[in-house]
Design an enzyme around this catalytic site. Structure first.
Site, mmCIF file in Angstrom:
data_model
loop_
_atom_site.group_PDB
_atom_site.id
_atom_site.type_symbol
_atom_site.label_atom_id
_atom_site.label_comp_id
_atom_site.label_asym_id
_atom_site.label_seq_id
_atom_site.Cartn_x
_atom_site.Cartn_y
_atom_site.Cartn_z
ATOM 1 N N ASN A 192 0.877 -1.172 0.000
ATOM 2 C CA ASN A 192 0.000 0.000 0.000
ATOM 3 C C ASN A 192 0.914 1.221 0.000
ATOM 4 O OD1 ASN A 192 -1.900 1.991 0.397
ATOM 5 N ND2 ASN A 192 -2.162 1.563 2.585
ATOM 6 N N LYS A 219 0.151 4.216 -0.176
ATOM 7 C CA LYS A 219 -0.491 5.398 0.428
ATOM 8 C C LYS A 219 -0.295 6.602 -0.495
ATOM 9 C CE LYS A 219 0.567 3.396 4.892
ATOM 10 N NZ LYS A 219 0.162 3.430 6.275
ATOM 11 N N HIS A 251 -9.464 1.036 4.575
ATOM 12 C CA HIS A 251 -8.205 1.217 5.307
ATOM 13 C C HIS A 251 -8.448 2.140 6.502
ATOM 14 C CE1 HIS A 251 -4.088 2.372 6.201
ATOM 15 N NE2 HIS A 251 -3.715 1.293 5.554
ATOM 16 N N GLU A 297 -6.826 4.491 7.679
ATOM 17 C CA GLU A 297 -6.577 5.920 7.437
ATOM 18 C C GLU A 297 -7.793 6.566 6.775
ATOM 19 O OE1 GLU A 297 -2.831 5.438 5.420
ATOM 20 O OE2 GLU A 297 -1.936 4.771 7.296
ATOM 21 N N GLU A 355 -5.743 -5.451 10.146
ATOM 22 C CA GLU A 355 -4.749 -4.412 10.411
ATOM 23 C C GLU A 355 -5.059 -3.715 11.735
ATOM 24 O OE1 GLU A 355 -2.570 -3.141 6.675
ATOM 25 O OE2 GLU A 355 -4.269 -1.782 6.881
ATOM 26 N N GLY A 415 1.953 1.920 10.572
ATOM 27 C CA GLY A 415 2.856 3.065 10.442
ATOM 28 C C GLY A 415 3.531 3.461 11.742
ATOM 29 N N SER A 432 3.017 -2.563 10.138
ATOM 30 C CA SER A 432 4.474 -2.582 10.332
ATOM 31 C C SER A 432 5.098 -3.943 10.013
ATOM 32 C CB SER A 432 4.845 -2.117 11.744
ATOM 33 O OG SER A 432 4.357 -0.810 11.966
#
Ligand code: PEP
Length: 255
Positions: free
Chosen positions: A13, A15, A99, A101, A171, A177, A217
């Site tokens: 990903n 991003k 996701h 985010e 996730e 991150g 991560s």
């Protein structure tokens, strides 16, 4: 034993990173490093403007291209959004939906995740559907409930046949991150819970065939251990997917 029924999927990903020219350069660098590593699917989920260039750069390699979001309408007055057929025509085969985010910064809800998922499937895309708990939810001991609910709502109206085109990415939000990876035990426990939810929604055969990734991560050093677990069939990788060497080591771990 069941794990061998499932083909691992290692997805990057990117991003909001990489201009089209940088995308082309990174794929040219990565392609020879993953050449012949065909025991898993390799996917790069790139920014919208990179899709066509990435697809061209990946031509003739074992790298597939995905997007990072899709709108649920087929077309219309949705300024700034993008429809499934646009992604497919640009060269995307996969799309990341839900996701954390997008949930955190862009108002994504379980309901819109469900709408986007159905639109993506109808549009011919494979979906990487993200679920995961916040740190506070883990600390409250409600991880299983949160992740189960997210999975159930996201899959409402998705048929057993369509499940062949669904990958679930577990996730934990606290691991994305942050450099804090879930332990292999923690990741395995929740991936197994998700598989149980799928068995309940569909049946054992669908549950055993569904690819469930871990993301948060994952890197060159910890991938092999995570991927060795029974219910972890791949990874969704952010930071480490921007470095060809690290990403290729993760791909090797899945081979
Ligand atoms: C992600 O973006 O889905 C992700 C897991 O990021 P990172 O690997 O950087 O934690």
């Amino acid at each position: 034993m069941n794990k061998t029924l499932r083909r691992p999927v290692i997805a990057g990903n990117w991003k909001m990173n990489m201009t089209p020219s940088k995308a082309k350069a990174l794929i040219s660098e990565l392609a020879p490093k993953v050449e012949g590593k065909n025991e898993c699917d390799i996917v790069l989920c790139v920014p919208f403007v990179d899709i066509a260039v990435a697809k061209e750069a990946a031509e003739g390699t074992n790298i597939k291209i995905g997007a990072q979001n899709v709108h649920f309408a087929k077309s219309g007055a949705y300024t700034g959004e993008i429809a499934a057929d646009m992604l497919v025509e640009a060269g995307a085969e996969y799309v990341v939906i839900g996701h954390s985010e997008r949930r955190q910064y862009f108002g994504e809800t379980d309901e819109t995740v469900n709408l986007r998922t159905k639109a993506a499937l109808e549009g011919g895309l494979k979906v990487i559907l993200c679920v995961g708990e916040l740190l506070s939810q883990r600390e409250q001991g409600i991880t299983a409930e949160i992740v189960s609910l997210q999975t159930k709502i996201a899959l409402q109206g998705v048929t057993a046949e369509q499940m062949k085109n669904i990958i679930i990415a577990y996730e934990p939000v606290w691991a994305i991150g942050t450099g804090k990876t879930a332990t292999a035990d923690q990741a395995e426990e929740v991936c197994a819970i998700i598989r149980g939810v799928i068995a309940g929604l569909y049946d054992d055969a669908v549950a055993k065939a569904t690819v469930i990734q871990y993301g948060g991560s994952m890197n060159a050093a910890n991938a092999a251990e995570l991927l060795s677990r029974e219910d972890i069939d791949g990874g969704l990788i952010g930071g480490a997917s921007l470095k060809s060497e690290d990403f290729s080591i993760i791909v090797s771990a899945a081979n």
